[in-house]
Design a protein around this motif. Structure first.
Motif, mmCIF file in Angstrom:
data_model
loop_
_atom_site.group_PDB
_atom_site.id
_atom_site.type_symbol
_atom_site.label_atom_id
_atom_site.label_comp_id
_atom_site.label_asym_id
_atom_site.label_seq_id
_atom_site.Cartn_x
_atom_site.Cartn_y
_atom_site.Cartn_z
ATOM 1 N N ARG A 1 0.279 -15.896 45.607
ATOM 2 C CA ARG A 1 0.110 -15.440 44.228
ATOM 3 C C ARG A 1 0.685 -16.460 43.252
ATOM 4 O O ARG A 1 0.068 -16.773 42.231
ATOM 5 N N ALA A 2 1.832 -17.016 43.585
ATOM 6 C CA ALA A 2 2.445 -18.033 42.720
ATOM 7 C C ALA A 2 1.586 -19.285 42.662
ATOM 8 O O ALA A 2 1.423 -19.890 41.594
ATOM 9 N N LEU B 1 6.456 -12.857 52.103
ATOM 10 C CA LEU B 1 6.670 -14.208 51.595
ATOM 11 C C LEU B 1 5.337 -14.905 51.332
ATOM 12 O O LEU B 1 5.119 -15.487 50.264
ATOM 13 N N ASP B 2 4.425 -14.829 52.300
ATOM 14 C CA ASP B 2 3.117 -15.467 52.157
ATOM 15 C C ASP B 2 2.338 -14.884 50.982
ATOM 16 O O ASP B 2 1.703 -15.619 50.222
ATOM 17 N N GLU C 1 4.796 -2.822 46.505
ATOM 18 C CA GLU C 1 3.916 -3.433 45.504
ATOM 19 C C GLU C 1 2.584 -3.852 46.120
ATOM 20 O O GLU C 1 1.520 -3.578 45.570
ATOM 21 N N ILE C 2 2.638 -4.507 47.270
ATOM 22 C CA ILE C 2 1.421 -4.978 47.936
ATOM 23 C C ILE C 2 0.552 -3.801 48.370
ATOM 24 O O ILE C 2 -0.666 -3.809 48.168
ATOM 25 N N SER C 3 1.160 -2.777 48.948
ATOM 26 C CA SER C 3 0.369 -1.624 49.389
ATOM 27 C C SER C 3 -0.290 -0.931 48.196
ATOM 28 O O SER C 3 -1.432 -0.487 48.290
ATOM 29 N N HIS D 1 -2.446 -25.350 33.310
ATOM 30 C CA HIS D 1 -2.115 -24.433 34.386
ATOM 31 C C HIS D 1 -2.125 -23.009 33.858
ATOM 32 O O HIS D 1 -1.877 -22.782 32.682
ATOM 33 N N SER D 2 -2.396 -22.058 34.735
ATOM 34 C CA SER D 2 -2.456 -20.667 34.326
ATOM 35 C C SER D 2 -1.174 -20.222 33.652
ATOM 36 O O SER D 2 -1.189 -19.533 32.649
#
Length: 93
Positions: free
Chosen positions: A71-72, A65-66, A31-33, A84-85
């Protein structure tokens, strides 16, 4: 019983290595890539170059994790109107 850890071969900086991670971390890496428009190998290479200590699998877990913690946190930061969003997207909250 099958181990939840999946070992995969990956090329990092032109060298083939194997990395053992739980499937959830492999999915997070994909997902990140994708979000960064990079290959999985490029992302692992970046993590490998930036790690301070520990083995590559641990560095990847901490990176994933980071990423998701950041993102959270950004989703729960208050907006200028004080909401809050996350609550802005939920009707009736």
């Amino acid at each position: 019983m099958k181990s939840p850890v999946v070992k995969r071969s990956i090329v990092v900086a032109g060298h083939k290595t194997s990395v053992s991670l739980e499937e959830a971390f492999w999915n997070g890496m994909k997902e990140i890539s994708g979000l960064r428009n990079m290959t999985l190998s490029e992302l692992v290479g970046e993590i490998d170059n930036n790690r301070q200590q520990g083995n590559l699998s641990s560095a990847i877990r901490l990176f994933v994790l980071d990423h998701f913690k950041s993102r959270a946190a950004s989703c729960s930061e208050p907006k200028p109107d004080g909401r809050h969003s996350a609550s802005a997207a939920a009707p009736g909250v």
